[in-house]
Design a protein around this motif. Structure first.
Motif, mmCIF file in Angstrom:
data_model
loop_
_atom_site.group_PDB
_atom_site.id
_atom_site.type_symbol
_atom_site.label_atom_id
_atom_site.label_comp_id
_atom_site.label_asym_id
_atom_site.label_seq_id
_atom_site.Cartn_x
_atom_site.Cartn_y
_atom_site.Cartn_z
ATOM 1 N N GLY A 4 -4.299 1.811 13.642
ATOM 2 C CA GLY A 4 -3.118 1.516 12.838
ATOM 3 C C GLY A 4 -3.200 2.342 11.558
ATOM 4 O O GLY A 4 -4.300 2.756 11.149
ATOM 5 N N TYR A 5 -2.042 2.618 10.960
ATOM 6 C CA TYR A 5 -2.007 3.430 9.734
ATOM 7 C C TYR A 5 -1.040 2.764 8.772
ATOM 8 O O TYR A 5 0.150 2.617 9.073
ATOM 9 N N ILE A 6 -1.552 2.336 7.635
ATOM 10 C CA ILE A 6 -0.731 1.612 6.667
ATOM 11 C C ILE A 6 -0.776 2.347 5.324
ATOM 12 O O ILE A 6 -1.858 2.708 4.849
ATOM 13 N N VAL A 7 0.396 2.569 4.753
ATOM 14 C CA VAL A 7 0.457 3.116 3.399
ATOM 15 C C VAL A 7 0.305 1.937 2.425
ATOM 16 O O VAL A 7 0.979 0.904 2.572
ATOM 17 N N LYS A 8 -0.605 2.094 1.469
ATOM 18 C CA LYS A 8 -0.887 0.990 0.548
ATOM 19 C C LYS A 8 0.375 0.517 -0.163
ATOM 20 O O LYS A 8 1.158 1.329 -0.660
ATOM 21 N N PRO A 9 0.561 -0.793 -0.216
ATOM 22 C CA PRO A 9 1.717 -1.328 -0.942
ATOM 23 C C PRO A 9 1.568 -1.066 -2.445
ATOM 24 O O PRO A 9 0.474 -0.788 -2.935
ATOM 25 N N ILE A 10 2.680 -1.203 -3.134
ATOM 26 C CA ILE A 10 2.675 -0.989 -4.588
ATOM 27 C C ILE A 10 2.425 -2.302 -5.330
ATOM 28 O O ILE A 10 1.599 -2.359 -6.231
ATOM 29 N N LEU A 20 -9.859 1.100 6.185
ATOM 30 C CA LEU A 20 -10.471 2.355 5.735
ATOM 31 C C LEU A 20 -9.494 3.202 4.926
ATOM 32 O O LEU A 20 -8.448 3.619 5.441
ATOM 33 N N ASP A 21 -9.849 3.451 3.681
ATOM 34 C CA ASP A 21 -9.092 4.369 2.835
ATOM 35 C C ASP A 21 -9.379 5.804 3.286
ATOM 36 O O ASP A 21 -10.433 6.078 3.872
ATOM 37 N N ILE A 22 -8.446 6.712 3.053
ATOM 38 C CA ILE A 22 -8.680 8.116 3.425
ATOM 39 C C ILE A 22 -9.321 8.889 2.269
ATOM 40 O O ILE A 22 -10.286 9.618 2.453
ATOM 41 N N GLY A 23 -8.771 8.716 1.062
ATOM 42 C CA GLY A 23 -9.270 9.480 -0.091
ATOM 43 C C GLY A 23 -10.510 8.834 -0.675
ATOM 44 O O GLY A 23 -10.424 7.953 -1.523
ATOM 45 N N LEU A 24 -11.676 9.280 -0.192
ATOM 46 C CA LEU A 24 -12.951 8.710 -0.649
ATOM 47 C C LEU A 24 -13.789 9.809 -1.289
ATOM 48 O O LEU A 24 -13.646 10.979 -0.940
ATOM 49 N N VAL A 35 -10.131 0.183 13.627
ATOM 50 C CA VAL A 35 -10.096 0.776 12.286
ATOM 51 C C VAL A 35 -8.638 0.951 11.852
ATOM 52 O O VAL A 35 -7.870 1.655 12.515
ATOM 53 N N ILE A 36 -8.279 0.295 10.769
ATOM 54 C CA ILE A 36 -6.935 0.445 10.220
ATOM 55 C C ILE A 36 -7.016 1.338 8.998
ATOM 56 O O ILE A 36 -7.730 1.016 8.038
ATOM 57 N N MET A 37 -6.312 2.462 9.046
ATOM 58 C CA MET A 37 -6.273 3.335 7.878
ATOM 59 C C MET A 37 -5.393 2.664 6.820
ATOM 60 O O MET A 37 -4.309 2.132 7.140
ATOM 61 N N PHE A 38 -5.854 2.698 5.568
ATOM 62 C CA PHE A 38 -5.151 2.005 4.484
ATOM 63 C C PHE A 38 -5.214 2.946 3.296
ATOM 64 O O PHE A 38 -6.255 3.073 2.642
ATOM 65 N N THR A 39 -4.124 3.633 3.048
ATOM 66 C CA THR A 39 -4.204 4.814 2.194
ATOM 67 C C THR A 39 -2.958 5.005 1.338
ATOM 68 O O THR A 39 -1.888 4.477 1.658
ATOM 69 N N GLN A 43 -14.993 11.989 3.552
ATOM 70 C CA GLN A 43 -13.623 11.465 3.538
ATOM 71 C C GLN A 43 -13.397 10.407 4.622
ATOM 72 O O GLN A 43 -14.123 10.372 5.627
ATOM 73 N N GLY A 44 -12.364 9.612 4.406
ATOM 74 C CA GLY A 44 -12.057 8.558 5.361
ATOM 75 C C GLY A 44 -11.781 9.085 6.768
ATOM 76 O O GLY A 44 -12.172 8.462 7.756
ATOM 77 N N GLY A 45 -11.120 10.227 6.854
ATOM 78 C CA GLY A 45 -10.842 10.810 8.170
ATOM 79 C C GLY A 45 -12.124 11.152 8.908
ATOM 80 O O GLY A 45 -12.220 10.972 10.129
ATOM 81 N N ASP A 46 -13.126 11.614 8.159
ATOM 82 C CA ASP A 46 -14.421 11.929 8.776
ATOM 83 C C ASP A 46 -15.156 10.650 9.180
ATOM 84 O O ASP A 46 -15.835 10.611 10.208
ATOM 85 N N VAL A 47 -15.027 9.613 8.355
ATOM 86 C CA VAL A 47 -15.634 8.320 8.707
ATOM 87 C C VAL A 47 -15.015 7.818 10.013
ATOM 88 O O VAL A 47 -15.726 7.382 10.927
ATOM 89 N N LEU A 48 -13.687 7.922 10.114
ATOM 90 C CA LEU A 48 -13.003 7.508 11.350
ATOM 91 C C LEU A 48 -13.565 8.279 12.547
ATOM 92 O O LEU A 48 -13.889 7.679 13.585
#
Lengths: 147, 147
Positions: free
Chosen positions: B117-123, B68-72, B95-99, B76-81
């Motif tokens: 889980g919370y993952i910052v999107k790779p580059i 789940l992305d946060i910036g939608l 639900v893994i946050m991917f943002t 928003q993703g946080g509300d979806v969560l």
């Protein structure tokens, strides 16, 4: 390998009453190429005291992640999980359930009580090492843990 | 390497409005030789419609895991969560946050709202492969997911 900052001093709370399992968990963690602070409590009462920083745990470090057995003497692991997830100061800490039980009821109840995940304990030491490597790669190298 | 038995085809729901990121996730799974069923929706409203099987998603498969992305756009993703974790029929789905956000408030709020889980999107794509491999090895090979 990791694209993110490596956390070298993660604080891990192990809540487990079985001495053999504690030893397997500790030794499997020692196989990882990183320094971890491992803290063990052996029952649910002590787990809650540790998290509340009561008595002998007044100087306890807040865990970055918790490994929680379900089958504990006294207060069970399910109750410890509920306690953590209902406490606004503790609930952000990820809790990995590590249990002998593969009962659907235990798995469903753990996810319903907002465990981060549920792992059935491996049978061999080699599988413990494999499991710890996978835990390390996801939780320590990939995920951003709450501070 | 697998600790638990190899699962059949798992279903992952990707909630991300950026088609390039969805494509990178799908290509990374292909690159590591794993082929879970990957479904994608591009907004929070569509995510909830998918999960609640309304409208065109009446026959949607219940996902085993949500990325789940946060910036939608819109919800928003946080509300979806929050909606997922307060819905008794959905809350057990990890639900893994991917943002793109590494904002501490986003991290703490996500874990407090029971993100798994919370993952910052790779580059780079190379780092996508490392990340997707870690997700696959942990969530689809090691963890016991709820039925």
């Amino acid at each position: 390998m990791s694209m993110f900052l490596t956390r070298d001093r993660l604080n891990i709370l192990i809540i487990e009453d079985n001495e053999g399992d504690i030893r397997l968990i500790e030794e499997a963690f020692q196989e990882l190429d990183r320094t971890l602070s491992l803290n063990v409590v052996v029952n649910g009462e002590d787990a809650i005291s540790y998290l509340k920083k009561e008595g002998q745990w007044s100087a306890a470090l807040r865990p970055d992640i918790i490994l929680l057995d379900l089958n504990l003497p006294g207060i069970g692991g399910g109750e410890v999980l509920s306690y953590i997830k209902k406490d606004k100061n503790l609930r952000a800490i990820p809790v990995i359930i590590l249990s002998n039980s593969s009962r659907n009821e235990d798995i469903a109840a753990s996810y319903q009580a907002c465990a981060s995940c549920y792992i059935v304990k491996p049978l061999t030491f080699q599988d413990y090492i494999n499991m710890m490597k996978v835990i390390e790669q996801f939780w320590f190298n990939t995920v951003i843990l709450p501070n | 390497m697998s600790i638990s038995s190899e699962k059949g085809s798992s279903t992952i729901l990707i909630v991300d409005d950026n088609p390039a990121d969805v494509r990178l996730i799908k290509e990374a799974f292909f690159e590591i030789g794993k082929s879970p069923e990957l479904m994608a929706v591009h907004s929070g409203n569509d995510a909830m419609a998918f999960l609640r099987r309304t409208g065109k998603w009446a026959n949607a498969t219940r996902p085993d895991l949500i990325i789940l992305d946060i910036g939608l756009p819109g919800v928003q993703g946080g509300d979806v969560l929050s909606m997922i974790k307060s819905d008794s029929s959905l809350l057990t789905i990890p639900v893994i946050m991917f943002t793109n956000s590494s904002n501490t408030d986003d991290i703490i709020t996500s874990y407090s709202n029971h993100a798994n889980g919370y993952i910052v999107k790779p580059i780079s794509f190379e780092d996508y492969i490392v990340t997707i491999r870690a997700i696959e090895a942990f969530w689809l090979q090691t963890v016991t997911l709820p039925n």
